[in-house]
Design an enzyme around this catalytic site. Structure first.
Site, PDB file in Angstrom:
ATOM      1  N   TYR A  58       0.810  -1.305  -0.155  1.00 43.07           N
ATOM      2  CA  TYR A  58       0.057  -0.111  -0.047  1.00 43.07           C
ATOM      3  C   TYR A  58       0.778   1.459   0.208  1.00 43.07           C
ATOM      4  O   TYR A  58       0.442   2.357  -1.107  1.00 43.07           O
ATOM      5  CB  TYR A  58      -1.165  -0.003   1.157  1.00 43.07           C
ATOM      6  CG  TYR A  58      -1.599  -1.347   1.457  1.00 43.07           C
ATOM      7  CD1 TYR A  58      -2.104  -1.993   0.165  1.00 43.07           C
ATOM      8  CD2 TYR A  58      -2.789  -1.924   2.620  1.00 43.07           C
ATOM      9  CE1 TYR A  58      -3.155  -2.844  -0.210  1.00 43.07           C
ATOM     10  CE2 TYR A  58      -3.571  -2.717   2.832  1.00 43.07           C
ATOM     11  CZ  TYR A  58      -3.482  -3.476   1.546  1.00 43.07           C
ATOM     12  OH  TYR A  58      -4.449  -4.656   1.636  1.00 43.07           O
ATOM     13  N   LYS A  97     -16.933   2.988   3.683  1.00 47.37           N
ATOM     14  CA  LYS A  97     -17.034   3.240   5.139  1.00 47.37           C
ATOM     15  C   LYS A  97     -17.560   2.223   6.314  1.00 47.37           C
ATOM     16  O   LYS A  97     -17.830   0.838   5.271  1.00 47.37           O
ATOM     17  CB  LYS A  97     -19.360   3.860   5.145  1.00 47.37           C
ATOM     18  CG  LYS A  97     -19.949   2.789   4.175  1.00 47.37           C
ATOM     19  CD  LYS A  97     -20.707   1.731   4.625  1.00 47.37           C
ATOM     20  CE  LYS A  97     -20.978   0.347   4.142  1.00 47.37           C
ATOM     21  NZ  LYS A  97     -20.876  -1.255   4.202  1.00 47.37           N
ATOM     22  N   ASP A 177     -21.287  -2.175   9.431  1.00 46.41           N
ATOM     23  CA  ASP A 177     -21.086  -2.458   7.609  1.00 46.41           C
ATOM     24  C   ASP A 177     -22.400  -2.692   7.546  1.00 46.41           C
ATOM     25  O   ASP A 177     -22.522  -2.316   6.703  1.00 46.41           O
ATOM     26  CB  ASP A 177     -20.813  -4.000   7.725  1.00 46.41           C
ATOM     27  CG  ASP A 177     -20.337  -4.383   6.031  1.00 46.41           C
ATOM     28  OD1 ASP A 177     -19.668  -3.981   5.370  1.00 46.41           O
ATOM     29  OD2 ASP A 177     -21.442  -5.430   5.710  1.00 46.41           O
ATOM     30  N   TYR A 235     -33.066 -11.722   2.841  1.00 44.82           N
ATOM     31  CA  TYR A 235     -32.769 -10.458   2.417  1.00 44.82           C
ATOM     32  C   TYR A 235     -33.652  -8.916   2.856  1.00 44.82           C
ATOM     33  O   TYR A 235     -35.129  -9.510   2.277  1.00 44.82           O
ATOM     34  CB  TYR A 235     -31.775 -10.221   1.275  1.00 44.82           C
ATOM     35  CG  TYR A 235     -31.517  -8.614   0.955  1.00 44.82           C
ATOM     36  CD1 TYR A 235     -30.665  -8.027   1.233  1.00 44.82           C
ATOM     37  CD2 TYR A 235     -33.006  -7.666  -0.214  1.00 44.82           C
ATOM     38  CE1 TYR A 235     -30.360  -6.925   0.320  1.00 44.82           C
ATOM     39  CE2 TYR A 235     -32.823  -6.777  -0.481  1.00 44.82           C
ATOM     40  CZ  TYR A 235     -30.790  -6.540  -0.610  1.00 44.82           C
ATOM     41  OH  TYR A 235     -30.186  -4.807  -0.794  1.00 44.82           O
TER      42      TYR A 235
END
Length: 332
Positions: A58, A97, A177, A235
């Site tokens: 990174y 996020k 999440d 869901y």
């Protein structure tokens, strides 16, 4: 015409490969410069697919002179470290996020980006979908009278064992999440003065992070927001706005397909109406918003900081009212 913004990607997460890199590739104002991974083979595979430079590590990507901006799709616990490093390297940042795992770090990162004249944007995509602005206009025009409450729900089936969302060390858990979606929705429609009345986070059998939760919030005027979320459910992705004279419903609210015809349900008394809009690709719209922020040298903070504060408040409230984890066969 301005030259394309050269963007690098720090990490080969699924969301990067499946959604964001293809959107970057399709945006005429962006050029994918490099993809980095700690696994050399993964970097080379992704770079070959998207026609860019593979980078092993990174920090090595941040050292490249030809990179103007970076996208950070790493696990949540690593966001602050690499967002901070990217800002130090003079790069604009689009980060998954939550921007960090607590309010203080989020505030510091936003302030740092502002001081450096760099765009820092949290990748909450649904707020860029045209349907939610249409809902806002309906509410502002009095379509359902005075707004009394927001009910938001987002839940997904259980990820496979070993998924990073089950790792406390990596900042996993349903709240950051999954719960962030209805929480951001509540902020979007009820404003930043929301406060947490109560919260419950529950941990599934054998898990080290919460897998489900519920939150109650309220505004100073008494409007409420009820949120339900989880990652061991069938869901569902929806919200409802309830007013003094009617209500508005939105299904497939937070992650709709780009080709879906968006529908808004409007109910007043015995009358009901389906308002159909043109399809909107919220991923592409988010990328366009990031490009605009980079061109401007700053990104509107929006609800990012208040969201971080409320996530902290939800954790505190849940700790204060904790219940034992669910056990196998408990039926709870």
């Amino acid at each position: 015409m301005s030259a394309p913004i050269r963007i690098g990607v720090i990490g080969c997460a699924e969301i990067a490969l499946r959604r964001m890199l293809p959107a970057f590739e399709d945006c005429p104002d962006l050029e994918i410069a490099a993809v980095a991974s700690r696994d050399r083979d993964k970097a080379e595979e992704a770079a070959k697919r998207f026609g860019c430079e593979p980078v092993h590590g990174y920090a090595e990507l941040l050292a490249l002179d030809g990179v103007d901006a970076v996208y950070v799709p790493l696990p949540a616990a690593l966001h602050a470290e690499w967002v901070d490093a990217a800002l130090d390297a003079g790069k604009h940042v689009l980060a998954e996020k939550p921007l960090s795992t607590d309010r203080e770090r989020t505030e510091r990162l936003l302030a740092k980006a502002g001081n450096l004249g760099l765009a820092l944007m949290e990748n909450v995509m649904f707020v860029h979908h045209t349907r939610h602005e249409a809902v806002r206009r309906l509410v502002a025009d009095g379509a359902i009278g005075e707004l009394r409450s927001f009910h938001g729900v987002f839940a997904i089936p259980a990820p496979p064992d070993g998924d990073i969302r089950y790792s406390a060390e990596l900042g996993g858990g349903a709240l950051a999440d999954i719960g962030v979606y209805p929480l951001r929705g509540a902020l979007h429609f009820l404003g930043p003065e929301l406060d947490v009345v109560g919260a419950q986070l529950s941990t599934g059998p054998g898990r080290e992070v919460e897998t489900a939760g519920a939150v109650l919030l309220r505004t100073p005027a008494g409007a409420t927001a009820q949120l339900t979320f989880g990652m061991d459910h069938a869901y569902r992705s929806a919200y409802e706005l309830w007013g003094s004279r009617g209500r508005i419903t939105v299904d497939r609210a937070f992650t709709p397909p780009a080709d879906q015809v968006p529908v808004i349900g409007l109910y007043r008394g015995l009358d009901s109406e389906e308002i159909r809009l043109e399809p909107c690709d919220q991923v592409a719209a988010t990328v366009e918003a990031f490009v605009a922020a980079v061109r401007a040298g700053s990104a509107p903070a929006g609800d990012t900081l208040r969201q971080a504060e409320l996530l902290d408040e939800v954790r505190r409230s849940s700790t204060e009212h904790a219940v034992p984890p669910r056990g196998p066969g408990s039926g709870r």
